[in-house]
Design a protein around this motif. Structure first.
Motif, PDB file in Angstrom:
ATOM      1  N   LEU A  74       0.966  -1.339  -0.096  1.00 47.68           N
ATOM      2  CA  LEU A  74       0.108   0.170  -0.166  1.00 47.68           C
ATOM      3  C   LEU A  74       0.934   1.582  -0.013  1.00 47.68           C
ATOM      4  O   LEU A  74       2.201   1.206   0.369  1.00 47.68           O
ATOM      5  N   ASP A  75       0.277   2.362  -0.675  1.00 43.35           N
ATOM      6  CA  ASP A  75       1.024   3.677  -0.425  1.00 43.35           C
ATOM      7  C   ASP A  75       0.954   4.228   1.000  1.00 43.35           C
ATOM      8  O   ASP A  75       0.186   3.462   1.844  1.00 43.35           O
ATOM      9  N   ARG A  76       1.780   5.096   1.298  1.00 48.97           N
ATOM     10  CA  ARG A  76       1.927   5.805   2.628  1.00 48.97           C
ATOM     11  C   ARG A  76       0.678   6.213   3.151  1.00 48.97           C
ATOM     12  O   ARG A  76       0.174   5.768   4.413  1.00 48.97           O
ATOM     13  N   LYS A  77      -0.362   6.828   2.366  1.00 47.67           N
ATOM     14  CA  LYS A  77      -1.600   7.198   2.976  1.00 47.67           C
ATOM     15  C   LYS A  77      -2.598   6.175   3.237  1.00 47.67           C
ATOM     16  O   LYS A  77      -2.957   6.144   4.336  1.00 47.67           O
ATOM     17  N   ALA A  78      -2.356   4.958   2.492  1.00 48.49           N
ATOM     18  CA  ALA A  78      -3.159   3.988   2.931  1.00 48.49           C
ATOM     19  C   ALA A  78      -2.707   2.977   4.176  1.00 48.49           C
ATOM     20  O   ALA A  78      -3.418   2.818   4.787  1.00 48.49           O
ATOM     21  N   LYS A  79      -1.472   3.368   4.138  1.00 47.79           N
ATOM     22  CA  LYS A  79      -0.691   2.656   5.226  1.00 47.79           C
ATOM     23  C   LYS A  79      -1.167   3.664   6.594  1.00 47.79           C
ATOM     24  O   LYS A  79      -1.386   2.827   7.549  1.00 47.79           O
ATOM     25  N   ALA A 102       3.902  -3.065  12.213  1.00 52.40           N
ATOM     26  CA  ALA A 102       5.047  -2.788  11.306  1.00 52.40           C
ATOM     27  C   ALA A 102       5.424  -3.927  10.344  1.00 52.40           C
ATOM     28  O   ALA A 102       5.783  -3.526   9.181  1.00 52.40           O
ATOM     29  N   GLY A 103       5.495  -5.161  10.867  1.00 51.45           N
ATOM     30  CA  GLY A 103       5.972  -6.356   9.956  1.00 51.45           C
ATOM     31  C   GLY A 103       5.020  -6.362   8.810  1.00 51.45           C
ATOM     32  O   GLY A 103       5.270  -6.706   7.578  1.00 51.45           O
ATOM     33  N   ALA A 104       3.726  -6.199   9.057  1.00 48.20           N
ATOM     34  CA  ALA A 104       2.689  -6.531   8.095  1.00 48.20           C
ATOM     35  C   ALA A 104       2.648  -5.371   7.027  1.00 48.20           C
ATOM     36  O   ALA A 104       2.506  -5.568   6.022  1.00 48.20           O
ATOM     37  N   LEU A 105       3.111  -4.141   7.468  1.00 47.39           N
ATOM     38  CA  LEU A 105       3.020  -3.065   6.701  1.00 47.39           C
ATOM     39  C   LEU A 105       4.583  -2.923   5.887  1.00 47.39           C
ATOM     40  O   LEU A 105       4.484  -1.886   4.996  1.00 47.39           O
ATOM     41  N   GLY A 106       5.357  -3.527   6.411  1.00 48.52           N
ATOM     42  CA  GLY A 106       6.698  -3.252   5.848  1.00 48.52           C
ATOM     43  C   GLY A 106       7.443  -2.146   6.100  1.00 48.52           C
ATOM     44  O   GLY A 106       8.101  -1.282   5.330  1.00 48.52           O
ATOM     45  N   VAL A 112       5.325   3.455  12.548  1.00 49.23           N
ATOM     46  CA  VAL A 112       4.121   3.208  13.072  1.00 49.23           C
ATOM     47  C   VAL A 112       3.811   4.258  14.040  1.00 49.23           C
ATOM     48  O   VAL A 112       2.898   4.947  14.199  1.00 49.23           O
ATOM     49  N   TYR A 113       4.858   4.383  14.867  1.00 50.44           N
ATOM     50  CA  TYR A 113       4.802   5.330  15.977  1.00 50.44           C
ATOM     51  C   TYR A 113       4.596   6.841  15.487  1.00 50.44           C
ATOM     52  O   TYR A 113       3.719   7.384  15.956  1.00 50.44           O
ATOM     53  N   ASN A 114       5.391   7.122  14.632  1.00 46.93           N
ATOM     54  CA  ASN A 114       5.091   8.286  13.800  1.00 46.93           C
ATOM     55  C   ASN A 114       3.613   8.493  13.263  1.00 46.93           C
ATOM     56  O   ASN A 114       2.950   9.594  13.466  1.00 46.93           O
ATOM     57  N   TYR A 115       3.113   7.710  12.813  1.00 44.44           N
ATOM     58  CA  TYR A 115       1.771   7.491  12.145  1.00 44.44           C
ATOM     59  C   TYR A 115       0.773   7.787  13.312  1.00 44.44           C
ATOM     60  O   TYR A 115      -0.209   8.514  13.302  1.00 44.44           O
ATOM     61  N   LEU A 116       0.946   6.884  14.649  1.00 44.77           N
ATOM     62  CA  LEU A 116       0.109   7.116  15.542  1.00 44.77           C
ATOM     63  C   LEU A 116       0.262   8.495  16.198  1.00 44.77           C
ATOM     64  O   LEU A 116      -0.784   9.151  16.479  1.00 44.77           O
ATOM     65  N   ASN A 117       1.256   8.948  16.405  1.00 47.98           N
ATOM     66  CA  ASN A 117       1.554  10.293  16.925  1.00 47.98           C
ATOM     67  C   ASN A 117       1.065  11.441  16.130  1.00 47.98           C
ATOM     68  O   ASN A 117       0.446  12.302  16.452  1.00 47.98           O
ATOM     69  N   ARG A 118       1.082  11.344  14.754  1.00 49.45           N
ATOM     70  CA  ARG A 118       0.445  12.381  13.794  1.00 49.45           C
ATOM     71  C   ARG A 118      -1.077  12.410  13.863  1.00 49.45           C
ATOM     72  O   ARG A 118      -1.589  13.245  14.149  1.00 49.45           O
TER      73      ARG A 118
END
Length: 125
Positions: A74-79, A102-106, A112-118
């Motif tokens: 998937l692209d970044r936005k979809a992830k 993280a493993g599933a998303l590659g 993953v923490y950055n996505y959550l923090n954002r």
């Protein structure tokens, strides 16, 4: 399962049981942690709920099917959307949840923490 698969209760709950990654059993096979469902006063089926870690794997597989490709492709936005969905479903309360996702998303755990923090910053938390 020893009960008839075409019983109305089984037909009604099977999609939910499948979506959760749970298992249907005959009521006589139920253990203490299983949920026994009755129909008109008679035990019909038992549901064995998955362990939380198994649930996360099941949710990830379901999301891959929904997207029609491995989550890593998937692209970044979809992830980021996947991470938001997983957070809403409690995926990060499971031990090693961030690592598993993280493993599933590659991606790295840091990503993953950055996505959550954002996402939490956007909510004003």
């Amino acid at each position: 399962m020893t009960e008839p698969a075409d019983h109305p209760l089984v037909t009604a709950v099977k999609p939910l049981v499948d979506a959760m990654g749970a298992e249907l059993l005959g009521p006589e096979q139920a253990q203490a942690d299983d949920v026994v469902l009755a129909w008109e006063g008679e035990d019909v089926i038992a549901v064995r709920l998955p362990q939380l870690s198994e649930s996360l794997d099941h949710i990830l597989a379901s999301m891959e099917r929904r997207h029609g490709m491995p989550l890593a492709d998937l692209d970044r936005k979809a992830k980021q959307s996947v991470v938001r969905t997983l957070e809403a479903r409690g995926a990060f309360s499971v031990r090693h949840g961030v690592e598993t996702v993280a493993g599933a998303l590659g991606v790295s755990r840091f990503t993953v923490y950055n996505y959550l923090n954002r996402e939490n910053a956007a909510k004003g938390e």
